[in-house]
Design an enzyme around this catalytic site. Structure first.
Site, mmCIF file in Angstrom:
data_model
loop_
_atom_site.group_PDB
_atom_site.id
_atom_site.type_symbol
_atom_site.label_atom_id
_atom_site.label_comp_id
_atom_site.label_asym_id
_atom_site.label_seq_id
_atom_site.Cartn_x
_atom_site.Cartn_y
_atom_site.Cartn_z
ATOM 1 C CG ASP A 195 -27.411 -38.376 8.170
ATOM 2 O OD1 ASP A 195 -27.355 -39.435 8.821
ATOM 3 O OD2 ASP A 195 -28.142 -37.411 8.490
ATOM 4 C CB ILE A 196 -31.662 -35.908 5.928
ATOM 5 C CG1 ILE A 196 -32.546 -34.883 5.242
ATOM 6 C CG2 ILE A 196 -32.019 -36.061 7.396
ATOM 7 C CD1 ILE A 196 -33.995 -35.317 5.108
ATOM 8 N N GLY A 234 -27.667 -44.470 20.857
ATOM 9 C CA GLY A 234 -28.030 -43.336 20.005
ATOM 10 C C GLY A 234 -28.735 -43.720 18.719
ATOM 11 C CG HIS A 243 -28.332 -46.780 10.138
ATOM 12 N ND1 HIS A 243 -29.393 -47.166 10.933
ATOM 13 C CD2 HIS A 243 -27.796 -45.699 10.746
ATOM 14 C CE1 HIS A 243 -29.504 -46.338 11.964
ATOM 15 N NE2 HIS A 243 -28.535 -45.437 11.877
ATOM 16 C CG LEU A 244 -21.837 -49.647 8.710
ATOM 17 C CD1 LEU A 244 -22.867 -50.746 8.615
ATOM 18 C CD2 LEU A 244 -20.624 -49.963 7.869
ATOM 19 C CG HIS A 245 -24.001 -42.982 11.162
ATOM 20 N ND1 HIS A 245 -24.788 -41.869 10.995
ATOM 21 C CD2 HIS A 245 -24.704 -43.816 11.968
ATOM 22 C CE1 HIS A 245 -25.920 -42.020 11.672
ATOM 23 N NE2 HIS A 245 -25.894 -43.197 12.274
HETATM 24 P P1 AMP Z 1 -29.114 -43.223 14.044
HETATM 25 O O1 AMP Z 1 -29.222 -42.146 15.093
HETATM 26 O O2 AMP Z 1 -27.823 -43.991 14.095
HETATM 27 O O3 AMP Z 1 -30.343 -44.108 14.005
HETATM 28 O O4 AMP Z 1 -29.025 -42.444 12.676
HETATM 29 C C1 AMP Z 1 -30.094 -42.186 11.853
HETATM 30 C C2 AMP Z 1 -29.607 -41.191 10.835
HETATM 31 O O5 AMP Z 1 -30.527 -41.166 9.768
HETATM 32 C C3 AMP Z 1 -29.471 -39.759 11.353
HETATM 33 O O6 AMP Z 1 -28.143 -39.316 11.191
HETATM 34 C C4 AMP Z 1 -30.451 -38.982 10.487
HETATM 35 O O7 AMP Z 1 -30.006 -37.684 10.171
HETATM 36 C C5 AMP Z 1 -30.574 -39.862 9.269
HETATM 37 N N1 AMP Z 1 -31.811 -39.718 8.524
HETATM 38 C C6 AMP Z 1 -33.076 -39.738 9.025
HETATM 39 N N2 AMP Z 1 -33.958 -39.584 8.037
HETATM 40 C C7 AMP Z 1 -33.248 -39.476 6.884
HETATM 41 C C8 AMP Z 1 -33.587 -39.296 5.512
HETATM 42 N N3 AMP Z 1 -34.866 -39.193 5.113
HETATM 43 N N4 AMP Z 1 -32.597 -39.211 4.601
HETATM 44 C C9 AMP Z 1 -31.316 -39.308 4.991
HETATM 45 N N5 AMP Z 1 -30.914 -39.502 6.261
HETATM 46 C C10 AMP Z 1 -31.873 -39.567 7.193
#
Ligand code: AMP
Ligand code: ZN
Length: 119
Positions: free
Chosen positions: A36-37, A98, A105-107
């Site tokens: 994650d960025i 959120g 996607h999964l975190h």
């Molecule tokens: P969500 O809030 O569950 O939709 O999570 C989206 C996640 O994607 C967030 O934790 C962001 O930090 C992450 N994210 C957004 N853009 C990027 C990227 N270019 N590379 C890696 N992670 C990203």
């Protein structure tokens, strides 16, 4: 007029196509995992199907195997990344859930005490 191409513009589709760089930790034909960025824990990995699916709400009965694959992949990555003390898997869904990126996607979060409730 041509229909808008959601999968062309989706940020995770662009990452899957290699058009936006990412720190990959796993890739195969159907799935991709990358850091994650904006990490919320010492280990914070995003795991996606390469296929564009907007959220968990759009997953059909036929696709439940894909959810199993994603969770098993998260478990394997947790082991590979040394999260033997535990970890958390999150699927944010919809605005109140959120979800910011509209591609399923999964975190995978770990490396610290995660706390409960999550806030
Ligand atoms: P969500 O809030 O569950 O939709 O999570 C989206 C996640 O994607 C967030 O934790 C962001 O930090 C992450 N994210 C957004 N853009 C990027 C990227 N270019 N590379 C890696 N992670 C990203
Ligand atoms: Zn997408």
């Amino acid at each position: 007029m041509e229909e808008e191409c959601i999968t062309c513009e989706c940020i995770f589709c662009k990452i899957a196509r290699g058009e936006i760089p990412s720190k990959k930790v796993y890739e195969d034909e159907n799935y991709l995992a990358f850091h994650d960025i904006d990490p919320q824990a010492p280990v914070h990995i995003i795991i996606i199907p390469k296929k564009h699916i907007e959220s968990l709400n759009e997953v059909s009965e036929d696709e439940k195997g894909m959810l199993g694959d994603l969770i098993i992949l998260a478990k394997r990555l947790a082991k590979d990344l040394g999260l033997e003390k535990g970890y958390r898997i999150v699927i944010n869904t919809g605005p109140e859930g959120g979800q910011a990126v509209l591609h399923l996607h999964l975190h995978l979060l770990g490396g610290r005490e995660m706390g409960w409730p999550p806030g």
